[in-house]
Design a protein around this motif. Sequence first.
Motif, short mmCIF file in Angstrom:
data_model
loop_
_atom_site.label_atom_id
_atom_site.label_comp_id
_atom_site.label_asym_id
_atom_site.label_seq_id
_atom_site.Cartn_x
_atom_site.Cartn_y
_atom_site.Cartn_z
N PRO A 212 -5.47 80.12 87.74
CA PRO A 212 -5.90 79.72 89.08
C PRO A 212 -7.42 79.85 89.23
O PRO A 212 -8.02 80.81 88.73
CB PRO A 212 -5.17 80.72 89.99
CG PRO A 212 -4.00 81.17 89.19
CD PRO A 212 -4.45 81.19 87.77
N LYS A 213 -8.02 78.87 89.88
CA LYS A 213 -9.46 78.95 90.12
C LYS A 213 -9.74 80.09 91.09
O LYS A 213 -9.10 80.19 92.14
CB LYS A 213 -9.98 77.62 90.69
CG LYS A 213 -9.89 76.47 89.70
CD LYS A 213 -10.42 75.17 90.30
CE LYS A 213 -10.32 74.04 89.28
NZ LYS A 213 -10.82 72.75 89.84
N GLN A 214 -10.68 80.95 90.72
CA GLN A 214 -10.97 82.12 91.53
C GLN A 214 -12.35 82.67 91.21
O GLN A 214 -12.84 82.53 90.09
CB GLN A 214 -9.91 83.21 91.29
CG GLN A 214 -9.77 83.61 89.83
CD GLN A 214 -8.46 84.30 89.53
OE1 GLN A 214 -8.19 85.39 90.03
NE2 GLN A 214 -7.62 83.68 88.69
N HIS A 215 -12.97 83.24 92.20
CA HIS A 215 -14.27 83.89 92.02
C HIS A 215 -14.31 85.09 92.95
O HIS A 215 -14.12 84.94 94.16
CB HIS A 215 -15.42 82.92 92.35
CG HIS A 215 -16.78 83.52 92.17
ND1 HIS A 215 -17.28 83.87 90.93
CD2 HIS A 215 -17.75 83.83 93.07
CE1 HIS A 215 -18.50 84.36 91.08
NE2 HIS A 215 -18.80 84.35 92.36
N HIS A 216 -14.51 86.27 92.40
CA HIS A 216 -14.41 87.50 93.17
C HIS A 216 -15.76 88.21 93.29
O HIS A 216 -16.61 88.09 92.40
CB HIS A 216 -13.39 88.44 92.51
CG HIS A 216 -12.04 87.84 92.36
ND1 HIS A 216 -11.11 87.81 93.37
CD2 HIS A 216 -11.45 87.20 91.30
CE1 HIS A 216 -10.01 87.21 92.95
NE2 HIS A 216 -10.20 86.83 91.71
N GLU B 269 -6.78 92.00 92.92
CA GLU B 269 -6.98 90.65 93.45
C GLU B 269 -6.91 89.56 92.39
O GLU B 269 -6.93 88.38 92.72
CB GLU B 269 -8.35 90.58 94.15
CG GLU B 269 -8.49 91.54 95.33
CD GLU B 269 -9.90 91.56 95.90
OE1 GLU B 269 -10.78 90.88 95.32
OE2 GLU B 269 -10.12 92.27 96.89
N ILE B 270 -6.85 89.94 91.13
CA ILE B 270 -6.89 88.97 90.03
C ILE B 270 -5.51 88.32 89.85
O ILE B 270 -4.48 88.99 89.86
CB ILE B 270 -7.32 89.65 88.71
CG1 ILE B 270 -8.63 90.43 88.90
CG2 ILE B 270 -7.45 88.62 87.60
CD1 ILE B 270 -9.79 89.59 89.32
N ARG B 271 -5.52 86.99 89.66
CA ARG B 271 -4.28 86.26 89.42
C ARG B 271 -4.43 85.39 88.16
O ARG B 271 -5.39 84.63 88.08
CB ARG B 271 -3.94 85.37 90.63
CG ARG B 271 -3.65 86.18 91.89
CD ARG B 271 -2.35 86.98 91.76
NE ARG B 271 -2.07 87.76 92.96
CZ ARG B 271 -2.47 89.02 93.15
NH1 ARG B 271 -3.17 89.65 92.22
NH2 ARG B 271 -2.15 89.66 94.26
N PRO C 130 -13.72 87.18 86.13
CA PRO C 130 -13.54 86.41 87.36
C PRO C 130 -14.59 86.71 88.43
O PRO C 130 -14.76 85.94 89.36
CB PRO C 130 -12.14 86.82 87.82
CG PRO C 130 -11.43 87.18 86.57
CD PRO C 130 -12.47 87.86 85.73
N SER C 131 -15.28 87.85 88.31
CA SER C 131 -16.36 88.15 89.25
C SER C 131 -17.71 87.73 88.69
O SER C 131 -18.74 87.88 89.36
CB SER C 131 -16.38 89.65 89.58
OG SER C 131 -16.64 90.41 88.42
N ALA D 254 -15.50 79.59 89.77
CA ALA D 254 -14.04 79.42 89.79
C ALA D 254 -13.54 78.44 88.73
O ALA D 254 -12.53 78.68 88.05
CB ALA D 254 -13.59 78.99 91.18
N SER E 293 -10.99 79.32 85.38
CA SER E 293 -9.74 78.62 85.10
C SER E 293 -9.52 78.40 83.61
O SER E 293 -8.39 78.41 83.12
CB SER E 293 -9.71 77.29 85.84
OG SER E 293 -8.55 76.56 85.52
#
Length: 323
Positions: free
Chosen positions: A50-54, A62-64, A270-271, A275, A279
């Motif tokens: 999943p596209k994500q940026h923390h 919070e990571i998926r 991811p941080s 995003a 992925s």
Amino acid sequence: MLTKSNTSKATQRQRRVQRKVDADDRAAPKSKSKGAMQAGAREYPEPPFPKQHHRKPGHESEIRPAPLYDAPFWTGSGKLDGKVALITGGDSGIGRAVAVLFAREGADVAVVYLSEDKDAETTGRAVEAEGRRFLALRGDVGKRAFCRKAVEATVKRFGRLDVLVNNAAFQVHSTDFADLTEEHFDTTLKTNLYGYFHMAQAAVAHMEPGSAIVNTGSITGIDGSKELIDYSMTKGGIHAFTRALSGNLIGKGIRVNAVAPGPVWTPLNPSEKQAKDVSQFGAEVPMKRPAQPEEIAPAYVFLASPQCSSYITGEILPVIGGY
């Protein structure tokens, strides 16, 4: 001296081999893109994620998909019975997985973390579920005074210190070298180099012969990364620090080694990445996926345990997915 006849025969032989290979190539079915390599005790997630940026420092909760750290297939065998370990960056990622396996091997565990209270609590519950004692220490490893206090608190609580795992890290990319600010550069060095130096110096004062220091290096410290110049610089420095310190401490009976991971699915990346890049994280390695923390942790058990690696010091152990 070969005659014309002999050289002609050799030429013909080479051409026959070539024709056979050419025919095999033409007849071979077109290769289909294969999925990620799965060679572990269970199947591991693979890109796309999943596209994500923390936000930094990143929270594992919070990571998926959630990073896999508990290694349910790992059976402890007393490799660290009676030992006490202090792990920086031990609240999440590689540090959490190492804490769990160390506890399963018989060690009491203290972890240092920056501000991720919930992640540290999860690590603590996992360590205590293994029947071992746990201590969480919140602070900045870039500060010398805190490092000394963390070591002293560990020794006060558990009565000794046998294993130091220097693992805390700061990483943020900078695409254009000109955009790498002094604050960015300084933050990376303070965490990744100063932190390792301060923790090791404080810990050695309490370590007996047979103790071990395990540092977390990186493939970027071997190959470099054009968008992680500061991070690559520190990881190369950690490798050199490992080799130099190992020689210095041989007389004290303390071994010093490093694990140099490739891409690992932890809150660090991811941080750090945008995003769309998150992925596809890890897709570029031959195994076509990042490692999960539980796949890296056994290397730390190996290097920490005097049963496994008593004749190993000053080594950099790459765990890099086939690079």
